[in-house]
Design a protein around this motif. Structure first.
Motif, PDB file in Angstrom:
ATOM      1  N   CYS A  40       0.853  -1.191   0.000  1.00 45.79           N
ATOM      2  CA  CYS A  40       0.000   0.000   0.000  1.00 45.79           C
ATOM      3  C   CYS A  40       0.886   1.236   0.000  1.00 45.79           C
ATOM      4  CB  CYS A  40      -0.911   0.015   1.231  1.00 45.79           C
ATOM      5  SG  CYS A  40      -1.922  -1.458   1.443  1.00 45.79           S
ATOM      6  N   GLY A  41       0.630   2.153  -0.925  1.00 46.64           N
ATOM      7  CA  GLY A  41       1.418   3.380  -0.943  1.00 46.64           C
ATOM      8  C   GLY A  41       1.569   3.946  -2.336  1.00 46.64           C
ATOM      9  N   VAL A  42       2.663   4.657  -2.521  1.00 48.82           N
ATOM     10  CA  VAL A  42       2.917   5.363  -3.781  1.00 48.82           C
ATOM     11  C   VAL A  42       3.432   4.399  -4.845  1.00 48.82           C
ATOM     12  CG1 VAL A  42       3.365   7.548  -2.592  1.00 48.82           C
ATOM     13  CG2 VAL A  42       5.244   5.951  -2.998  1.00 48.82           C
ATOM     14  N   ASP A  43       3.597   4.907  -6.065  1.00 47.08           N
ATOM     15  CA  ASP A  43       4.038   4.057  -7.183  1.00 47.08           C
ATOM     16  C   ASP A  43       5.372   3.374  -6.895  1.00 47.08           C
ATOM     17  OD1 ASP A  43       1.836   4.521  -8.820  1.00 47.08           O
ATOM     18  OD2 ASP A  43       2.677   6.390  -9.595  1.00 47.08           O
ATOM     19  N   ALA A  44       6.235   4.047  -6.136  1.00 48.16           N
ATOM     20  CA  ALA A  44       7.558   3.482  -5.856  1.00 48.16           C
ATOM     21  C   ALA A  44       7.485   2.169  -5.084  1.00 48.16           C
ATOM     22  CB  ALA A  44       8.398   4.496  -5.081  1.00 48.16           C
ATOM     23  N   CYS A  45       6.335   1.892  -4.466  1.00 49.77           N
ATOM     24  CA  CYS A  45       6.178   0.624  -3.734  1.00 49.77           C
ATOM     25  C   CYS A  45       6.222  -0.570  -4.667  1.00 49.77           C
ATOM     26  CB  CYS A  45       4.882   0.627  -2.934  1.00 49.77           C
ATOM     27  SG  CYS A  45       4.865   1.817  -1.577  1.00 49.77           S
ATOM     28  N   GLN A  46       6.110  -0.329  -5.972  1.00 43.89           N
ATOM     29  CA  GLN A  46       6.236  -1.437  -6.924  1.00 43.89           C
ATOM     30  C   GLN A  46       7.616  -2.087  -6.818  1.00 43.89           C
ATOM     31  OE1 GLN A  46       4.834  -0.809 -10.942  1.00 43.89           O
ATOM     32  NE2 GLN A  46       3.401   0.773 -10.305  1.00 43.89           N
ATOM     33  N   ASP A  47       8.609  -1.326  -6.354  1.00 46.27           N
ATOM     34  CA  ASP A  47       9.958  -1.888  -6.221  1.00 46.27           C
ATOM     35  C   ASP A  47       9.972  -3.061  -5.243  1.00 46.27           C
ATOM     36  OD1 ASP A  47      10.784   0.037  -7.952  1.00 46.27           O
ATOM     37  OD2 ASP A  47      11.646   1.365  -6.423  1.00 46.27           O
ATOM     38  N   VAL A  48       9.315  -2.882  -4.087  1.00 42.24           N
ATOM     39  CA  VAL A  48       9.331  -3.972  -3.096  1.00 42.24           C
ATOM     40  C   VAL A  48       8.443  -5.125  -3.556  1.00 42.24           C
ATOM     41  CG1 VAL A  48       9.914  -2.466  -1.168  1.00 42.24           C
ATOM     42  CG2 VAL A  48       7.515  -2.867  -1.717  1.00 42.24           C
ATOM     43  N   LEU A  49       7.416  -4.799  -4.332  1.00 40.55           N
ATOM     44  CA  LEU A  49       6.602  -5.880  -4.888  1.00 40.55           C
ATOM     45  C   LEU A  49       7.420  -6.703  -5.881  1.00 40.55           C
ATOM     46  CD1 LEU A  49       3.173  -4.077  -5.395  1.00 40.55           C
ATOM     47  CD2 LEU A  49       3.656  -5.969  -3.834  1.00 40.55           C
ATOM     48  N   ARG A  50       8.239  -6.039  -6.693  1.00 37.62           N
ATOM     49  CA  ARG A  50       9.096  -6.765  -7.634  1.00 37.62           C
ATOM     50  C   ARG A  50      10.098  -7.633  -6.872  1.00 37.62           C
ATOM     51  NH1 ARG A  50       6.432  -7.224 -12.216  1.00 37.62           N
ATOM     52  NH2 ARG A  50       5.692  -5.214 -12.999  1.00 37.62           N
ATOM     53  N   THR A  51      10.588  -7.146  -5.743  1.00 40.33           N
ATOM     54  CA  THR A  51      11.500  -7.961  -4.928  1.00 40.33           C
ATOM     55  C   THR A  51      10.789  -9.213  -4.432  1.00 40.33           C
ATOM     56  OG1 THR A  51      12.687  -5.980  -4.208  1.00 40.33           O
ATOM     57  CG2 THR A  51      12.963  -7.958  -2.877  1.00 40.33           C
ATOM     58  N   ALA A  52       9.533  -9.045  -3.988  1.00 38.08           N
ATOM     59  CA  ALA A  52       8.755 -10.202  -3.527  1.00 38.08           C
ATOM     60  C   ALA A  52       8.493 -11.169  -4.673  1.00 38.08           C
ATOM     61  CB  ALA A  52       7.439  -9.729  -2.916  1.00 38.08           C
ATOM     62  N   LEU A  53       8.220 -10.636  -5.857  1.00 38.17           N
ATOM     63  CA  LEU A  53       7.996 -11.495  -7.020  1.00 38.17           C
ATOM     64  C   LEU A  53       9.275 -12.236  -7.401  1.00 38.17           C
ATOM     65  CD1 LEU A  53       5.813  -9.069  -9.193  1.00 38.17           C
ATOM     66  CD2 LEU A  53       5.023 -11.067  -7.917  1.00 38.17           C
ATOM     67  N   ALA A  54      10.406 -11.548  -7.292  1.00 39.60           N
ATOM     68  CA  ALA A  54      11.684 -12.196  -7.603  1.00 39.60           C
ATOM     69  C   ALA A  54      12.011 -13.288  -6.591  1.00 39.60           C
ATOM     70  CB  ALA A  54      12.794 -11.150  -7.621  1.00 39.60           C
ATOM     71  N   ALA A  55      11.505 -13.135  -5.365  1.00 46.78           N
ATOM     72  CA  ALA A  55      11.752 -14.151  -4.335  1.00 46.78           C
ATOM     73  C   ALA A  55      10.846 -15.358  -4.484  1.00 46.78           C
ATOM     74  CB  ALA A  55      11.570 -13.525  -2.953  1.00 46.78           C
ATOM     75  N   GLY A  56       9.823 -15.238  -5.347  1.00 51.54           N
ATOM     76  CA  GLY A  56       8.981 -16.403  -5.580  1.00 51.54           C
ATOM     77  C   GLY A  56       7.490 -16.160  -5.543  1.00 51.54           C
ATOM     78  N   ALA A  57       7.051 -14.968  -5.171  1.00 50.45           N
ATOM     79  CA  ALA A  57       5.613 -14.682  -5.202  1.00 50.45           C
ATOM     80  C   ALA A  57       5.117 -14.741  -6.647  1.00 50.45           C
ATOM     81  CB  ALA A  57       5.331 -13.317  -4.587  1.00 50.45           C
ATOM     82  N   ASP A  58       3.848 -15.109  -6.817  1.00 51.57           N
ATOM     83  CA  ASP A  58       3.317 -15.320  -8.170  1.00 51.57           C
ATOM     84  C   ASP A  58       2.821 -14.041  -8.818  1.00 51.57           C
ATOM     85  OD1 ASP A  58       3.429 -18.338  -8.407  1.00 51.57           O
ATOM     86  OD2 ASP A  58       2.353 -18.088  -6.522  1.00 51.57           O
ATOM     87  N   ARG A  59       2.211 -13.171  -8.044  1.00 49.86           N
ATOM     88  CA  ARG A  59       1.745 -11.888  -8.588  1.00 49.86           C
ATOM     89  C   ARG A  59       1.686 -10.854  -7.472  1.00 49.86           C
ATOM     90  NH1 ARG A  59      -4.037 -11.298  -7.912  1.00 49.86           N
ATOM     91  NH2 ARG A  59      -4.955 -13.252  -7.156  1.00 49.86           N
ATOM     92  N   GLY A  60       1.555  -9.604  -7.900  1.00 52.23           N
ATOM     93  CA  GLY A  60       1.565  -8.524  -6.920  1.00 52.23           C
ATOM     94  C   GLY A  60       0.378  -7.592  -7.092  1.00 52.23           C
TER      95      GLY A  60
END
Length: 249
Positions: free
Chosen positions: A63-83
């Motif tokens: 939850c937050g500003v557009d820049a939060c997509q960075d941490v979502l990409r990190t989670a996706l790179a760690a194995g999450a399926d979608r963000g």
């Protein structure tokens, strides 16, 4: 089973933060940001549960500003399926975040929500508990071990003087402690591949949650400056200083 993992964007744990000159908060200008370490542990646990065959999908949400997509990409790179990014420019306090997450949970209908026990920027340790209360779900906080068996999850919790083991009926909320696991290294190739994974942006105003703040920060002050150490010539001087200057013996 679907697992939802909320992740927060915070100042990198290795960065020495600076307080703004007007003491209104921490200066975030040109500061390296990263995924909250406790949330990183939560992502790792969710991915391990999927790898063990207990989950079919891991969804990361921030939850937050557009820049939060960075941490979502990190989670996706760690194995999450979608963000999912719940986008808002509002200053979010734990109650507002819990409301947004509750709305996402009602849309996604996961069977398990795993999140960090607290964020390292505000140390509130509130969001997981409030989310469980809003959903009417059982919760297990400070998890150091998680085991899923059928429609139940068994959680070992670190408490004063020992470990408490509890069993919850799913769906449930679990908050991750430091000893739950060691997050895997996120490689650059996986980070590049994460850009191909699905990431949905949901405007916060479409969720109908009240985001109004419940407290006002009066001042943020840096910790007192540490005094330099003193080199003593022998044990007698050390004892004298401890007794007459430090007054600790």
């Amino acid at each position: 089973m679907k697992i939802l993992v909320p992740v927060k964007r915070v100042v990198d744990a290795n960065v020495k933060v600076r307080v703004k000159p007007d003491k209104s908060g921490v200066d975030l200008a040109n500061i390296k940001m990263a995924i909250n370490p406790f949330d990183e542990i939560a992502v790792e646990e969710a991915v391990r549960l999927k790898e063990a065959g207990h989950a079919a999908e891991v969804v990361a949400v921030s939850c937050g500003v557009d820049a939060c997509q960075d941490v979502l990409r990190t989670a996706l790179a760690a194995g999450a399926d979608r963000g999912i990014l719940v986008r808002t420019d509002a200053q979010l306090q734990p109650l507002a975040v819990a409301r947004l997450l509750a709305a996402i949970v009602r849309r996604e209908i996961p069977q398990l929500v795993i999140l960090g026990k607290q964020a390292i920027d505000d140390d509130c340790n509130q969001t997981g508990q409030m989310l469980a209360a809003m959903l009417g779900w059982p919760q297990a906080t400070f998890a150091s071990k998680v085991r899923v068996e059928g429609d139940r999850v068994t959680v070992a919790r670190d408490i004063d003087g020992g470990i408490e083991t509890v069993q919850l009926a799913l769906p449930a909320v679990v908050t991750a402690d430091l000893r739950l696991n060691e997050p895997r290294f996120v490689s650059l190739p996986n980070l590049m591949k994460s850009k191909k994974k699905r990431l949905d942006v949901v405007p916060a105003e479409t969720l109908g949650a009240d985001l109004s703040p419940r407290w006002t920060t009066l001042a943020v002050n840096p910790p007192p400056q540490r005094q330099p150490g003193v080199l003593v010539k022998d044990a007698a001087e050390l004892v004298h200083r401890l007794r007459h200057e430090a007054n600790v013996i």
